[in-house]
Design an enzyme around this catalytic site. Structure first.
Site, PDB file in Angstrom:
ATOM      1  CG  ASP A  23      20.446  16.719  -6.403  1.00 55.47           C
ATOM      2  OD1 ASP A  23      20.468  15.892  -5.473  1.00 55.47           O
ATOM      3  OD2 ASP A  23      20.030  16.457  -7.538  1.00 55.47           O
ATOM      4  CG  HIS A  51      19.926  15.144   2.400  1.00 51.62           C
ATOM      5  ND1 HIS A  51      19.022  15.204   3.417  1.00 51.62           N
ATOM      6  CD2 HIS A  51      19.272  15.523   1.296  1.00 51.62           C
ATOM      7  CE1 HIS A  51      17.859  15.599   2.937  1.00 51.62           C
ATOM      8  NE2 HIS A  51      17.987  15.795   1.653  1.00 51.62           N
TER       9      HIS A  51
END
Ligand code: IMP
Length: 434
Positions: A23, A51
């Site tokens: 992340d 994503h």
């Protein structure tokens, strides 16, 4: 104004890798870079990755599709190292096509990529419930069980099997019979009926068939034709199966598996861009020395919208851990750093960076990913002045407050890798090129 990426110079074939626990904002970096590349290749993980990419007002959340699909002139590849949940993939493909983007010759799936099936997800969930106090906190996407079947070989289904009805019909009933024995014996789970699973996955296979190819051959042809290749790493180095904080890791090599995951030799990759969030976050269980389970962590979580793209779970947040980042940068062979989410740190009077650990009162040199040792590590912090100005409107490094510049310089200096890009917001335009 779009960032002037020509200032990065000639990158050559490039790999983008997360240097923390995932992340880090890799999707945005990959999306930005794609216009300088002909191919974007995902080579590890599966739909555990998330994503998010923002283009104009539209926000896309991908789990399997490479972020490069937003530029149709780029060929996007799911290479052999990825584990593919065909239902999730078809869902993402539908979403993308319904927003007007094409997927045709520009999208390829390796025939050697392994397929995630319903019993993998079931096994993932049931095994976590049995771990009780020792849960890994997986994304429940069946990643571990699918990679386990890959390593075990006998019960694996690859894309090449999924797209040929007879191959699937020959394998699936036998494998499901074995899984039923396992799942009922270990977890008293009710048996799965192979026929509806076969029907559903046969149909997925037929829909995906036009995209399936020998990706190793295709990538070597691309190399021979001097095409420019961008490799999109999923998950991140500290979640690497071999080099992360085992067992609190994912089941693929996220920092070191590019060659195995693509069939492209490491020598073909010239630049490795390590993506580092300006602070740290982690989803799921496992040691996290700089975690702030207090108002600081909460402030970072709220300002950074730190909730999982895949599971929606609130992410654990804390100060940047330079000891861990330097270890990850070394493992990945990072040649440049991209610092993301710097804007989230505006409004802190002071900021802390972890530059060492103490274990049992003794300073420890370097990072040892052993989870039990790390759980006892006490961070040694350096304190830097913060800044109060918002950064999200900036398009040039020169506009940064001096303390933000100092913060970035200290990261690059400690990690020993030069800074290349700084991101101050989700949009392509909110990017500063060094
Ligand atoms: P799995 O990959 O679903 O088996 O989960 C194993 C661990 O890796 C869990 O702690 C997950 O939260 C974490 N994880 C897997 N993929 C990602 C990711 O893309 N970002 C952040 N954490 C991830």
């Amino acid at each position: 104004m779009q960032p002037d990426l020509s200032r990065l110079g000639e990158l050559g074939n490039t790999s983008v890798v997360g240097l923390q626990w995932g992340d880090e904002g890799k999707g945005k970096i990959v999306d930005l870079l794609t216009k300088r590349f002909d191919y974007v290749i995902r080579w590890n993980g599966g739909s555990n990755a998330g994503h998010s990419v923002k283009v104009g007002e539209k926000k896309y959340a991908f789990h399997l599709l490479p972020s490069g699909v937003l530029r149709p002139e780029c060929v996007c590849v799911l290479a052999n190292g990825v584990v593919i949940d065909p239902i999730q993939l078809l869902r993402e493909m539908d979403d993308l096509m319904s927003s007007g983007l094409e997927l045709g010759e520009n999208f390829r799936i390796s025939s050697a990529a392994h397929v995630v099936l319903p019993y993998h997800k079931l096994q993932d969930q049931l095994s976590e419930t049995q771990l009780a106090g020792k849960k890994i906190g997986t994304t429940a996407r069946g990643i571990g069980p699918c990679y386990a079947d890959k390593a075990g070989r006998g019960n694996a289904i690859r894309m090449a099997d999924l797209i040929v009805e007879n191959r699937l019909r020959e394998k699936l009933p036998r494998i499901i019979a074995e899984k039923n024995r396992l799942l009922s014996g270990l977890y008293a789970a009710p048996p799965l009926d192979w026929e509806p699973i076969f029907e559903q996955y046969r149909s997925c296979g037929q829909q995906l068939k036009p995209y399936v190819c020998n990706s190793v051959h295709m990538l070597h042809e691309a190399l021979a034709a001097k095409k420019r290749l961008l490799f999109e790493g999923a998950n991140a180095v500290l979640l690497d199966l071999d080099h992360g904080t085992f067992p609190y890791v994912t089941s693929s090599n996220c920092g070191s598996g590019l060659s195995a995951g693509t069939g492209v030799p490491g020598s073909a990759v010239k630049s490795v861009l390590g993506v580092v969030k300006a602070y740290s976050s982690r989803v799921g269980a496992g040691p996290f020395p700089t975690e702030q389970e207090n108002a600081i962590g909460e402030k970072i979580r709220q300002r950074g919208h730190e909730f999982g793209t895949t599971t929606g779970r609130p992410r654990r947040c804390g100060w940047i851990d330079l000891v861990a980042v330097r270890y990850a940068a070394r493992l990945a062979g990072a040649t440049g750093l991209c610092i993301t989410l710097l804007d989230v740190l505006s409004t802190f009077d002071t900021l802390k960076m972890c530059v060492g650990y103490k274990i049992g009162g003794r300073e420890q040199a370097g990072f040892d990913p052993d989870a039990e040792g790390l759980a006892c590590a006490e961070p040694v912090y350096e304190e830097l002045p913060g800044w109060h100005e918002p950064l999200d409107h900036l398009s040039d490094l020169a506009g940064l407050p001096p303390s933000a510049r100092r913060y970035l310089e200290r990261i690059a200096e400690y990690v020993g890798v030069p800074l290349k890009l700084v991101s101050v917001g989700p949009d392509r335009r909110q990017t500063l090129v060094v």
